[in-house]
Design a protein around this motif. Structure first.
Motif, short mmCIF file in Angstrom:
data_model
loop_
_atom_site.label_atom_id
_atom_site.label_comp_id
_atom_site.label_asym_id
_atom_site.label_seq_id
_atom_site.Cartn_x
_atom_site.Cartn_y
_atom_site.Cartn_z
N LYS A 1 54.25 43.25 87.58
CA LYS A 1 54.00 43.90 88.86
C LYS A 1 53.37 45.27 88.66
O LYS A 1 53.40 45.83 87.57
N ARG B 1 47.70 49.75 87.54
CA ARG B 1 47.81 49.35 88.95
C ARG B 1 48.96 50.10 89.60
O ARG B 1 50.01 50.30 88.98
N ASP C 1 51.85 43.22 99.75
CA ASP C 1 52.10 43.13 98.30
C ASP C 1 50.81 43.30 97.49
O ASP C 1 50.57 42.61 96.51
N SER C 2 49.98 44.24 97.94
CA SER C 2 48.73 44.55 97.23
C SER C 2 48.90 45.85 96.47
O SER C 2 49.89 46.55 96.61
N ALA C 3 47.92 46.18 95.65
CA ALA C 3 47.99 47.38 94.83
C ALA C 3 46.59 47.91 94.59
O ALA C 3 45.59 47.21 94.79
N THR C 4 46.52 49.16 94.17
CA THR C 4 45.25 49.79 93.84
C THR C 4 45.05 49.79 92.34
O THR C 4 45.93 50.24 91.58
N GLU D 1 49.89 48.33 101.73
CA GLU D 1 50.10 47.79 100.39
C GLU D 1 51.47 47.15 100.26
O GLU D 1 51.61 46.09 99.61
N MET D 2 52.49 47.76 100.85
CA MET D 2 53.84 47.23 100.71
C MET D 2 54.00 45.90 101.44
O MET D 2 54.60 44.95 100.91
N GLY E 1 55.78 50.57 94.25
CA GLY E 1 56.11 49.40 95.05
C GLY E 1 57.59 49.19 95.26
O GLY E 1 58.40 50.12 95.24
N GLN F 1 51.14 50.47 93.40
CA GLN F 1 51.45 50.10 94.78
C GLN F 1 52.20 51.27 95.41
O GLN F 1 53.32 51.59 95.01
#
Length: 754
Positions: free
Chosen positions: A10, A253, A266-269, A262-263, A14, A255
């Motif tokens: 992961k 990565r 469930d995406s991230a940068t 994003e939360m 996040g 989150q």
């Protein structure tokens, strides 16, 4: 896969971060109302995070803290208490067998105690008796220089200023400091390059940067709030380039827990545009490789009729030493650069293209650069590279040292230094009517050597866990036990407290989260972040015990007991911390209008000359500085393995919050050694094997191998456990920072006794 090892796929931050915060709150605070402290952290009317020194944004959010900042607060604001009953139950000999985590996990100290050798226990003592005993030991010294005054970077500007005042009126310039273990190469190296031992950028510069280089640091664990800044750079389409031996999730990565988008999705940068896994100790070779490639590309551009890639007008107007640097780089061959860095030439040249195509570039670095035998020179080579294209003293460009403890930079600014200059001492003497000593004192390495040799007889620790943090723990432990006096001013029990001298006293102090009430009412203190911003901090929680005193009050108490003829009005200074700040202003002109400016939301920035292209060097110029060779390994065989120490995600410096290292996939243990699988294959070893690590005649036994993404020829394990592999003489040659991240080692299967 080894026991307790589970791959973590992961992103950093996040839901994992939020879960960890919830667990820390539940474990340390329970249902206590102290949980509101988290909402006061890093707010204009609240307290400064006791963790890292990453700056606060101009516009704070509803909660402005990270996972590890929350751990630091819950660890301090815990509901657990160490009372006199605890010490009645446990002898010092018993406590010595506990782990460092177990010791601090007992909770907050509640009253002054002293060691009683007859019962092998700490026993309660009044503040007056504690001060009297300390004063007696200090005044029995043959010379004031036999006293060591250690400072942790968590001490406030006010406490640090009073501490150095006390020591200097007493007659000592011995100031071993946590800076001596981390960013001293910055303090020593950058002034010779650009005239100041601090970073030149502000948080706003990251919004204007065209590229950010992250070199030798791990923000996901050590300064997590930086991740949002790096993510914003990446979202703008600007490259974030990483140069680091280990793959670190926070540099790949992120989150953002404060981003609903994003939360909920469930995406991230993605953070890194390029990730170069340099060999441990190969950083100077990389910097020289970039400069060599840059010079080549510049010459080709000029030959083709272009204006070149160097900022020639900047070099001509603002610098000296260019020709000597160019000659050194031209005489550095590619074979050496490639061998020492562990990187192919094409990767270094691609890195050069990224650097040269970006108008404004920021270099960020951490202890992965400083804690080497040539850390000072490595920083100067970074500065060289920035100066070649004028990336210093303009918006969006500059150098950014990532400090550790929240006020480690501020402590140095207000006088915690063993090498004070005459101008500072003259102003200090005039402000207080004292006569400060002029002879230079001891840094951390020299202090420990003096204690070992019997040249120093007393040690006062203003925070920290000196004996555990230092290299060569065997020397440190023996040295402390030979002292006449060991005083620890701390919030929690740690191993250095248990190193009992002839007289050992623990003085419990207020934490940063707590109310500090003095004669004139509630007090605030100040800190300086890693970008030279000074701001106020005021705790809001009820103290853990009615017997606790603030660090400034403890220092004043020690001073008045030790110096009955003192010229300093300590009582007035403690009654109103504004009086301390007035004196700081009198001694340090950059703090003009201190009490007025500290009322501004967010505080104010101290002058950083290099940020305005004002070079506070003897000749008023920035200096290109030459380092001979690229040999971080000091002539060791190229095939030798080099070990770097690292911090786990459940750790801040010597404080161990727990036994997990989530992002690296380690759970419930710290006895692991991260290694490259190809190196293991060459040695006939595999993941899960238990090995002994040797550096000369030093041994760290019983580590379990973990196959990890780390550069060839490199190994990593945890600090401070691996400090036993670092000798007191294993240090940077200029700053004398211990070489925790440059340890030549061999590994063999552990010897099993039947």
């Amino acid at each position: 896969m080894a026991k307790g090892i589970k791959i973590y796929n992961k992103p950093a931050g996040g839901w994992g971060a939020l879960k960890a915060v919830a667990e820390a709150v539940r474990e340390e605070m329970g249902l206590s109302t102290h949980t509101r402290a988290l909402l006061q952290m890093n707010q204009p009317d609240g307290f400064d995070c006791p963790g890292c020194a990453w700056p606060d944004p101009e516009h704070t959010s509803s909660f402005e803290f990270c996972e590890n900042g929350a751990k630091a607060v819950t660890w301090e604001a815990t509901s657990k208490r160490v009372t006199s009953e605890f010490f009645e139950t446990h002898t010092v000999s018993e406590l010595w067998e506990w782990s460092d985590h177990q010791l601090e996990n007992q909770g907050r100290l509640t009253q002054p105690v002293r060691f009683d050798a007859e019962t092998d226990r700490f026993v309660p003592v009044s503040w007056e008796e504690a001060f009297s005993r300390a004063a007696e030991a200090l005044n029995n010294l043959d010379d004031p220089t036999q006293a060591e005054f250690y400072t942790s970077g968590r001490a406030s500007n006010e406490a640090a200023f009073l501490y150095q005042l006390f020591a200097r009126e007493f007659g000592s310039n011995n100031f071993p400091d946590c800076s001596n273990m981390c960013h001293e190469p910055t303090s020593i190296g950058l002034p010779k390059s650009i005239g100041i031992g601090k970073g030149t950028v502000t948080l706003n510069d990251f919004e204007q940067a065209d590229a950010v280089f992250c070199i030798g640091h791990n923000p996901g664990t050590n300064h997590p709030r930086m991740l949002r800044t790096l993510a914003d750079v990446s979202k703008r389409g600007k490259p974030v380039v990483v140069i680091n031996p280990l793959r670190e999730r926070g540099l790949e990565r992120f989150q953002d827990p404060q981003s609903p988008g994003e939360m909920l999705t469930d995406s991230a940068t993605g953070i890194d545009r390029a990730y170069l896994q340099v060999k441990v100790g190969g950083d100077v070779a990389v910097f020289k490789g970039i400069m060599k490639s840059l010079f080549d590309a510049d010459a080709k551009d000029m030959a083709a009729g272009g204006s070149g890639l160097l900022d020639r007008s900047f070099i001509a107007e603002h610098t000296v030493g260019f020709e000597a640097l160019k000659s050194d780089i031209e005489n550095t061959d590619w074979d050496t650069i490639i061998r020492r860095s562990g990187l192919p030439r094409e990767q270094i040249e691609a890195l050069t293209d990224t650097y040269a195509s970006a108008e404004n570039v920021i270099f960020c670095y951490g202890m992965g650069i400083t804690q080497h035998r040539h850390g000072t020179e490595a920083i100067q080579q970074m500065a060289n590279l920035l100066l070649l294209r004028g990336n210093m003293g303009r918006p969006g460009a500059g150098i950014c040292p990532l400090r550790g403890h929240s006020n480690v930079q501020g402590d140095r600014t207000v006088g915690i230094t063993e090498i004070p200059n005459e101008a500072f001492l003259s102003r200090l003497d005039k402000a207080f009517g004292i006569k400060s000593p002029r002879a230079h004192g001891h840094n951390a390495v020299n202090a420990l050597a003096a204690m070992r040799d019997g040249r120093s007889k007393t040690f006062i620790g203003l925070g920290g866990n000196f004996a555990v943090a230092m290299s060569d723990p065997k020397i440190a432990y023996d040295a402390f036990r030979s002292l006449d006096l060991n005083i620890q001013i701390v919030t929690k029990l740690n191993r250095t407290c248990l190193l009992t001298a002839h007289e050992t006293i623990i003085l419990p102090c207020l934490g940063r989260t707590e109310h500090d009430i003095q004669e004139t009412g509630p007090q605030s203190i100040t800190v300086e972040d890693s970008m030279s911003m000074v701001h106020a901090s005021r705790g809001g929680l009820k103290p853990a015990s009615d017997e606790l005193r603030s660090e400034p009050a403890i220092i004043a108490g020690l001073a008045m007991a030790t110096l009955p003829e003192t010229a300093v009005d300590w009582k007035t200074l403690i009654a109103d911390y504004n009086q301390i700040r007035d004196k700081i202003e009198a001694v340090f002109p950059d703090f003009f209008d201190f009490n007025e400016r500290i009322q501004q939301p967010g505080g104010f920035r101290l002058r950083v000359g290099a940020s305005q292209r004002e070079w506070d060097t003897p000749d008023g110029k920035a200096h290109f500085l030459v380092m001979s060779g690229t040999d971080e390994d000091d002539g060791r065989d190229d095939t030798a393995l080099t070990l770097t120490t690292i911090r786990s995600h459940d750790q801040y410096n010597t404080t161990i919050y727990g036994l997990n290292d989530r992002y690296r996939g380690v759970h419930g243990r710290r006895d692991v050694l991260f290694a490259n699988r190809d190196d293991l294959a060459d040695l006939g070893l595999e993941e899960g094997d238990v090995v002994d690590v040797r550096s000369g005649d030093r041994v760290l036994a019983g580590l379990t191998l973990v196959d990890y993404s780390i550069s060839r020829g490199s190994l990593a394990t945890y600090f401070p456990e691996a400090n036993c592999l670092v000798g007191l003489d294993d240090k940077d040659q200029e700053s004398e920072v211990p070489a925790y991240k440059s340890i030549p080692v061999t590994i063999t299967k552990a010897e099993v006794s039947l």
